[in-house]
Design a protein around this motif. Sequence first.
Motif, short mmCIF file in Angstrom:
data_model
loop_
_atom_site.label_atom_id
_atom_site.label_comp_id
_atom_site.label_asym_id
_atom_site.label_seq_id
_atom_site.Cartn_x
_atom_site.Cartn_y
_atom_site.Cartn_z
N GLN A 1 41.48 47.83 23.77
CA GLN A 1 42.25 46.83 23.29
C GLN A 1 43.36 47.12 22.30
OE1 GLN A 1 39.47 43.78 21.96
NE2 GLN A 1 38.65 43.89 23.99
N LYS B 1 45.17 51.02 24.98
CA LYS B 1 46.27 50.17 25.96
C LYS B 1 47.67 50.93 26.01
CE LYS B 1 46.68 45.80 25.51
NZ LYS B 1 46.89 44.47 25.19
N TYR C 1 43.25 46.71 36.52
CA TYR C 1 41.76 46.22 36.44
C TYR C 1 40.71 46.73 35.26
CZ TYR C 1 37.23 44.87 38.83
OH TYR C 1 36.24 44.13 39.31
N GLU D 1 41.90 47.50 32.45
CA GLU D 1 42.46 47.00 31.19
C GLU D 1 41.62 45.53 31.02
OE1 GLU D 1 46.39 44.98 29.29
OE2 GLU D 1 46.61 46.85 30.53
N LYS D 2 41.67 44.82 32.18
CA LYS D 2 41.23 43.57 32.27
C LYS D 2 39.76 43.49 32.00
CE LYS D 2 44.56 40.93 33.10
NZ LYS D 2 45.02 39.99 32.00
N SER E 1 39.16 43.55 28.57
CA SER E 1 39.88 42.71 27.66
C SER E 1 38.80 41.93 26.81
CB SER E 1 40.70 42.10 28.51
OG SER E 1 39.84 41.09 29.42
N GLU F 1 38.95 38.75 26.84
CA GLU F 1 38.69 37.50 28.00
C GLU F 1 37.56 37.92 28.59
OE1 GLU F 1 40.81 34.80 31.36
OE2 GLU F 1 41.81 36.75 30.50
N PHE F 2 37.31 38.98 28.99
CA PHE F 2 36.28 39.28 30.36
C PHE F 2 35.21 40.05 29.74
CE2 PHE F 2 40.09 38.46 32.65
CZ PHE F 2 39.32 37.21 33.53
N VAL G 1 37.00 38.81 37.57
CA VAL G 1 37.88 39.37 36.54
C VAL G 1 39.26 39.96 37.62
CG1 VAL G 1 38.16 41.73 35.15
CG2 VAL G 1 35.99 40.11 35.25
N SER H 1 42.29 38.08 38.06
CA SER H 1 43.57 38.27 37.21
C SER H 1 44.48 39.62 37.50
CB SER H 1 42.76 38.35 35.84
OG SER H 1 42.17 39.78 35.51
N VAL H 2 44.18 40.15 38.41
CA VAL H 2 45.25 41.45 38.89
C VAL H 2 45.76 40.98 40.00
CG1 VAL H 2 45.19 43.92 39.32
CG2 VAL H 2 43.61 43.04 37.60
#
Length: 266
Positions: free
Chosen positions: A112, A116, A167, A169-170, A173, A175-176, A194, A197-198
């Motif tokens: 994060q 990134k 993916y 990164e998510k 994240s 959020e996940f 998850v 979101s991609v």
Amino acid sequence: MSKRNSQEAKRAARERLRVERERQAKKEKMRRQIVVGVSVVGVLAVAGGIFYGITKLNEPSGWEAAKEQKLVKPANTTGSSGSGVLIGQESAKKTVDVYEDLRCPACAQFEQGIGKVLSDGTSKGKYKIKMHFGDLIDGNVGGEGSKTAISALGASLNVSEKAFLAYHEKLYSKEFHPEESTDKFADDSYLLKVADSVPELKGNAEFKKAVEDGTYDRWALNMVEDFNKGKVKGTPTIRIDGEDVEQSQLPAELKKLGVELTPPKQ
């Protein structure tokens, strides 16, 4: 009635009795054979059921079974076992090795922040990144989420490098990414949530099937084996040309390579 006729009648009666006894004896023998046969079949059936049950109990399951699985390598990997995940140009002179555990909270914090923008240098040809994924938390805390998430990442890499990076990164994240003590990444449905979101993965039936079928489970184990060869003490571990670099020193080290990075705000 004459004496002779009386004797003949007795002999005939005895013969009829003998024949009847033999008939009854054969009938009883047949009955016993049927009973024994049915009993044997029943015993064999029970024994067979027990044998089948024991065999099933002794069959490897889950990640033990994955060891025997046929290796399916995602597209966009390198090496005979497909454990090479390379971001950037192969011709880049410098190599940055990144060792991570997908359940690791410190790795999430890293990704994060500096992580990134770490890939910016690869687009400029300053260095290439080699990704390594392990299952330290599965072993230390318990669960299967580290390995299951690696397998899902493999499915995303098979779609494209772009889908893999998004993916990845998510998964890390705010959020996940779950708490270290929970094993949400072991749940296929959560990994697919998850992935929604991609853009490249949302509604992708082939990707979904690969995640649910564990298509890349054996590949995930190869990734873990490759990770273990690195003999890292913890995650994340960053190495530049084989030398460990402290996270706080990473921006300065990358600056030497011609890449300006802003350290994450604390």
